[in-house]
Design an enzyme around this catalytic site. Sequence first.
Site, PDB file in Angstrom:
ATOM      1  N   PRO A  11     -45.098  32.360 -96.213  1.00 28.99           N
ATOM      2  CA  PRO A  11     -44.825  33.754 -95.843  1.00 28.99           C
ATOM      3  C   PRO A  11     -43.377  34.191 -96.013  1.00 28.99           C
ATOM      4  O   PRO A  11     -42.462  33.401 -95.816  1.00 28.99           O
ATOM      5  CB  PRO A  11     -45.245  33.815 -94.368  1.00 28.99           C
ATOM      6  CG  PRO A  11     -45.171  32.424 -93.883  1.00 28.99           C
ATOM      7  CD  PRO A  11     -45.557  31.568 -95.076  1.00 28.99           C
ATOM      8  N   ARG A  19     -34.039  39.208 -98.957  1.00 32.62           N
ATOM      9  CA  ARG A  19     -34.303  38.709 -97.616  1.00 32.62           C
ATOM     10  C   ARG A  19     -33.133  37.857 -97.127  1.00 32.62           C
ATOM     11  O   ARG A  19     -32.846  36.800 -97.676  1.00 32.62           O
ATOM     12  CB  ARG A  19     -35.570  37.848 -97.599  1.00 32.62           C
ATOM     13  CG  ARG A  19     -35.865  37.232 -96.248  1.00 32.62           C
ATOM     14  CD  ARG A  19     -36.892  36.115 -96.333  1.00 32.62           C
ATOM     15  NE  ARG A  19     -37.128  35.548 -95.006  1.00 32.62           N
ATOM     16  CZ  ARG A  19     -37.752  34.387 -94.787  1.00 32.62           C
ATOM     17  NH1 ARG A  19     -38.196  33.675 -95.814  1.00 32.62           N
ATOM     18  NH2 ARG A  19     -37.914  33.950 -93.563  1.00 32.62           N
ATOM     19  N   TYR A  24     -30.726  32.800 -97.566  1.00 29.52           N
ATOM     20  CA  TYR A  24     -31.614  32.401 -98.658  1.00 29.52           C
ATOM     21  C   TYR A  24     -31.055  32.705-100.045  1.00 29.52           C
ATOM     22  O   TYR A  24     -31.697  32.386-101.057  1.00 29.52           O
ATOM     23  CB  TYR A  24     -32.978  33.068 -98.487  1.00 29.52           C
ATOM     24  CG  TYR A  24     -33.634  32.714 -97.174  1.00 29.52           C
ATOM     25  CD1 TYR A  24     -33.717  33.642 -96.143  1.00 29.52           C
ATOM     26  CD2 TYR A  24     -34.133  31.456 -96.957  1.00 29.52           C
ATOM     27  CE1 TYR A  24     -34.282  33.314 -94.924  1.00 29.52           C
ATOM     28  CE2 TYR A  24     -34.715  31.103 -95.748  1.00 29.52           C
ATOM     29  CZ  TYR A  24     -34.786  32.041 -94.740  1.00 29.52           C
ATOM     30  OH  TYR A  24     -35.353  31.703 -93.537  1.00 29.52           O
ATOM     31  N   ALA A  76     -42.427  29.653 -92.566  1.00 32.68           N
ATOM     32  CA  ALA A  76     -42.617  29.621 -91.108  1.00 32.68           C
ATOM     33  C   ALA A  76     -43.826  28.805 -90.676  1.00 32.68           C
ATOM     34  O   ALA A  76     -43.842  28.259 -89.569  1.00 32.68           O
ATOM     35  CB  ALA A  76     -42.734  31.042 -90.577  1.00 32.68           C
ATOM     36  N   HIS A  99     -37.500  23.313 -98.312  1.00 28.85           N
ATOM     37  CA  HIS A  99     -36.932  24.466 -97.616  1.00 28.85           C
ATOM     38  C   HIS A  99     -35.649  24.867 -98.329  1.00 28.85           C
ATOM     39  O   HIS A  99     -34.826  24.000 -98.636  1.00 28.85           O
ATOM     40  CB  HIS A  99     -36.632  24.120 -96.157  1.00 28.85           C
ATOM     41  CG  HIS A  99     -37.836  23.672 -95.401  1.00 28.85           C
ATOM     42  ND1 HIS A  99     -38.777  24.537 -94.898  1.00 28.85           N
ATOM     43  CD2 HIS A  99     -38.278  22.428 -95.091  1.00 28.85           C
ATOM     44  CE1 HIS A  99     -39.732  23.862 -94.298  1.00 28.85           C
ATOM     45  NE2 HIS A  99     -39.446  22.570 -94.406  1.00 28.85           N
TER      46      HIS A  99
HETATM   47  C1  DHK Z   1     -38.154  29.654 -95.163  1.00 23.13           C
HETATM   48  C2  DHK Z   1     -38.578  30.391 -94.084  1.00 23.13           C
HETATM   49  O1  DHK Z   1     -39.252  31.489 -94.267  1.00 23.13           O
HETATM   50  C3  DHK Z   1     -38.264  30.032 -92.714  1.00 23.13           C
HETATM   51  O2  DHK Z   1     -39.333  30.291 -91.848  1.00 23.13           O
HETATM   52  C4  DHK Z   1     -37.879  28.600 -92.617  1.00 23.13           C
HETATM   53  C5  DHK Z   1     -37.588  28.335 -95.017  1.00 23.13           C
HETATM   54  C6  DHK Z   1     -36.965  28.128 -93.711  1.00 23.13           C
HETATM   55  C7  DHK Z   1     -36.637  28.004 -96.134  1.00 23.13           C
HETATM   56  O3  DHK Z   1     -35.466  27.646 -95.874  1.00 23.13           O
HETATM   57  O4  DHK Z   1     -37.061  28.044 -97.294  1.00 23.13           O
HETATM   58  O5  DHK Z   1     -37.238  28.400 -91.562  1.00 23.13           O
END
Ligand code: DHK
Length: 144
Positions: A11, A19, A24, A76, A99
């Site tokens: 998600p 985002r 990220y 998540a 991640h």
């Molecule tokens: C991505 C998400 O959406 C978060 O819920 C996680 C993860 C981390 C990521 O680092 O790719 O915590």
Amino acid sequence: MQKPVFVLNGPNLNRLGTREPHIYGTTTLADIEALCRAAVPGLAVDFRQSNHEGELVEWVHEAIDKAAAIVINPAAYSFTSIALLDALKMFPGPIIELHISNIHRREAHYHHSYISQVATAVIAGLGAAGYPAAVRAVAALLES
Ligand code: DHK
């Protein structure tokens, strides 16, 4: 015919690029898909994203019959989904949990992933570069 590597994304990852760029980065999911496809010449990649837990579970079921390996960023659902854990327990090939951020340096609710107990390996904190690294890693595992 070599079975493909399924690269599954959970998600909110469809919003990558805009985002929370301070966490990220600004690489989009389409960019990441291109990086995965270019990572290992000749290796087939099946790249998907869903915001729905059940759909991710069904893709893992599909992978049991059709995939050589799974690279999965459960996002998540890593921290909530026993359903996804149970589905992955049925997968016979290598599984790399990925991640983008280093979840262990973040808020406590990101520290325990259910998926890690079934993963062959976990990559966290390499940013978008973690994806091609995971694809190369599963290719090496499949070779060996
Ligand atoms: C991505 C998400 O959406 C978060 O819920 C996680 C993860 C981390 C990521 O680092 O790719 O915590």
